[in-house]
Write an enzyme that holds these catalytic residues in place. Sequence first.
Site, PDB file in Angstrom:
ATOM      1  N   LYS A 232       0.854  -1.207   0.000  1.00 53.02           N
ATOM      2  CA  LYS A 232       0.000   0.000   0.000  1.00 53.02           C
ATOM      3  C   LYS A 232       0.882   1.245   0.000  1.00 53.02           C
ATOM      4  CE  LYS A 232      -3.240   2.647   2.915  1.00 53.02           C
ATOM      5  NZ  LYS A 232      -4.132   2.666   4.100  1.00 53.02           N
ATOM      6  N   ASP A 237      -2.289  10.127   3.951  1.00 56.17           N
ATOM      7  CA  ASP A 237      -3.717   9.819   4.091  1.00 56.17           C
ATOM      8  C   ASP A 237      -4.392  10.851   4.993  1.00 56.17           C
ATOM      9  OD1 ASP A 237      -6.197   8.686   4.184  1.00 56.17           O
ATOM     10  OD2 ASP A 237      -5.617   6.924   5.369  1.00 56.17           O
ATOM     11  N   LYS A 244      -9.712  12.879   8.531  1.00 53.94           N
ATOM     12  CA  LYS A 244      -9.252  12.372   9.836  1.00 53.94           C
ATOM     13  C   LYS A 244      -9.074  13.526  10.812  1.00 53.94           C
ATOM     14  CE  LYS A 244      -6.315   8.563   8.215  1.00 53.94           C
ATOM     15  NZ  LYS A 244      -6.962   7.433   8.877  1.00 53.94           N
ATOM     16  N   ASP A 256       1.676   6.120   5.736  1.00 49.02           N
ATOM     17  CA  ASP A 256       0.690   5.220   5.135  1.00 49.02           C
ATOM     18  C   ASP A 256       1.207   4.530   3.867  1.00 49.02           C
ATOM     19  OD1 ASP A 256      -1.745   4.032   5.590  1.00 49.02           O
ATOM     20  OD2 ASP A 256      -2.919   5.535   4.500  1.00 49.02           O
ATOM     21  N   GLU A 317      -9.349   3.978   1.945  1.00 50.89           N
ATOM     22  CA  GLU A 317      -8.821   4.156   0.588  1.00 50.89           C
ATOM     23  C   GLU A 317      -7.788   3.092   0.227  1.00 50.89           C
ATOM     24  OE1 GLU A 317      -7.558   5.522   3.181  1.00 50.89           O
ATOM     25  OE2 GLU A 317      -5.426   5.118   2.887  1.00 50.89           O
ATOM     26  N   ARG A 319      -7.642  -0.139   0.625  1.00 50.49           N
ATOM     27  CA  ARG A 319      -8.199  -1.337  -0.028  1.00 50.49           C
ATOM     28  C   ARG A 319      -8.570  -1.062  -1.480  1.00 50.49           C
ATOM     29  NH1 ARG A 319     -12.676  -1.761   4.527  1.00 50.49           N
ATOM     30  NH2 ARG A 319     -10.927  -0.833   5.646  1.00 50.49           N
TER      31      ARG A 319
HETATM   32  N1  BES Z   1      -4.258   4.453   6.933  1.00 48.61           N
HETATM   33  C1  BES Z   1      -5.404   4.149   7.689  1.00 48.61           C
HETATM   34  C2  BES Z   1      -5.169   3.073   8.737  1.00 48.61           C
HETATM   35  C3  BES Z   1      -4.203   3.376   9.849  1.00 48.61           C
HETATM   36  C4  BES Z   1      -4.643   3.819  11.082  1.00 48.61           C
HETATM   37  C5  BES Z   1      -2.848   3.143   9.683  1.00 48.61           C
HETATM   38  C6  BES Z   1      -3.742   4.054  12.096  1.00 48.61           C
HETATM   39  C7  BES Z   1      -1.940   3.394  10.690  1.00 48.61           C
HETATM   40  C8  BES Z   1      -2.375   3.843  11.899  1.00 48.61           C
HETATM   41  C9  BES Z   1      -6.537   3.670   6.775  1.00 48.61           C
HETATM   42  O1  BES Z   1      -6.548   4.195   5.500  1.00 48.61           O
HETATM   43  C10 BES Z   1      -7.823   4.050   7.415  1.00 48.61           C
HETATM   44  O2  BES Z   1      -8.051   5.208   7.598  1.00 48.61           O
HETATM   45  N2  BES Z   1      -8.619   3.044   7.783  1.00 48.61           N
HETATM   46  C11 BES Z   1      -9.871   3.282   8.417  1.00 48.61           C
HETATM   47  C12 BES Z   1     -10.875   2.316   7.811  1.00 48.61           C
HETATM   48  C13 BES Z   1     -12.296   2.570   8.227  1.00 48.61           C
HETATM   49  C14 BES Z   1     -12.784   3.893   7.650  1.00 48.61           C
HETATM   50  C15 BES Z   1     -13.145   1.439   7.733  1.00 48.61           C
HETATM   51  C16 BES Z   1      -9.716   3.008   9.908  1.00 48.61           C
HETATM   52  O3  BES Z   1      -8.989   2.093  10.269  1.00 48.61           O
HETATM   53  O4  BES Z   1     -10.275   3.753  10.698  1.00 48.61           O
HETATM   54 ZN    ZN Z   2      -4.682   4.768   4.723  1.00 47.28          ZN
HETATM   55 ZN    ZN Z   3      -7.569   6.047   5.334  1.00 47.33          ZN
END
Ligand code: BES
Ligand code: ZN
Ligand code: ZN
Length: 465
Positions: A232, A237, A244, A256, A317, A319
């Site tokens: 990835k 992000d 966020k 990320d 994003e 996935r």
């Molecule tokens: N990049 C994040 C996941 C992440 C969180 C990586 C903390 C490292 C530390 C990912 O893109 C994301 O935001 N995932 C969301 C998914 C949800 C919206 C289904 C998440 O984990 O909150």
């Molecule tokens: Zn991400």
């Molecule tokens: Zn994200």
Amino acid sequence: MIKISRFKNAEPNISSVLLFSKKDLKNKILLETFTKEDLQIISESKEKYDFTKQGSHYNFAVCDEQSDEQLRVSGSTIQKFIGDKVEKIQVLGNEKSVLLFLEGLILANYKFTKYLSETNEFKLSEVVLPDEIKSTKVDEIINSCKVVYWTRNLVNEPVSYLTALKLSEEISNAGEEAGFSVTVLNKSQIEALKMGGLLGVNRGSIDPPTFTIAEYKHPKAVNKKPIVLVGKGVVYDTGGLSLKPTPGSMDCMKSDMAGAAAVAGAIYLAALQKLKIHLVVLIPATDNRPGMDAYTPGDILTMHNGSTVEVLNTDAEGRLILADALSYADKYNPEVVIDAATLTGAAVRAIGTHASIIMGNAEDNYFNELEEAGKQVHERVVRFPFWEEYYKEMKSTIADLKNIGGGNAGMITAGKFLEHFVKSPYIHMDVAGPTWLDSPEAYRPKGGTGNGVRLFYQFLKNRTK
Ligand code: BES
Ligand code: ZN
Ligand code: ZN
């Protein structure tokens, strides 16, 4: 990177680390600075080391009756002690212990100094080793640490420098140096491939996406079909329109692309070490931003394999860009596809920073081998279930899939979403926890840790035996 030099006879007048076991309490060099009683006490103590200071140099005695990981940690403990004080240190002891100690010491001797006005690199810059230690083994550690540094640097670089294009360039440079091929697809080529996930996430960005294809094939590769690693590469992000919050969340999202950096590091190291393996690495890369044309919750994307996805959260994003890369992997007819991704906060909440989570539909032996490699290099993995029930949560009523599940077990529903796009045996690895640290842990620094490189390298190396 630390310079390694060799000696035939130990120098009496520089700082030394003497790795001893209780058996060789009669060692001459040791007994010049420590009494037998001292050494007995050290070997039975919790810390397992002690030191004396003679003028400007230190003599450390470290009991080597410790686990592999404890020996690496001892290396980092002593680096913390002398990193800013001495330039050169010699390490004596049996080969296995010296190498583990050296690895911990070098991994700890890293700083990301590029943006500091006054560079304050560690003073420690040279390790002197006995002639008997095999140079192939020392070179392997040097290459491995060099690639881990490279990977950490990529993760620590902010998006103001490390755009998708820059990430691709860095991988191309590594390819030129180590001897693996790198092809970088640009935006129009990505459009021609109809990678709707990667293009959808990129719509809010002012920088174009890239799709990097790296391939390394040893003429005597042990595998007939390639192993494909997918990373990835979200270079930043923000969450997109599903923005966020900043503290403890968006503030570390330059990391990320740590999955991309890990698989790029893996092929870099495999090529430097000339592993007898055929490896393909695929990296979809973009940032995720709420620009004027950004994709929205409610949008429906058509992916590279023709499947449609209803976007319900633009922060899910990773996935979307991985899905395109995973279906692209098909054309290599892979033996197994493994992705590494900082995919979910759920993974971090489940196991913290101490391991990656693996799941998938590949044969058990691949999982066992990853677990074994993880133990060997202390980049541990934990297997989670991958039952069909989780997949149901990813079905949409107006598209083939949606990009978020029900809220529980988010790391698994994300994995089931990805599985839909892969035809070959598949393992998904969520590396969100161990690739980034808010405070240092032994030889892992604050910020990017480089986690994944040593794990994949060991996994591949074990397969060549
Ligand atoms: N990049 C994040 C996941 C992440 C969180 C990586 C903390 C490292 C530390 C990912 O893109 C994301 O935001 N995932 C969301 C998914 C949800 C919206 C289904 C998440 O984990 O909150
Ligand atoms: Zn991400
Ligand atoms: Zn994200």
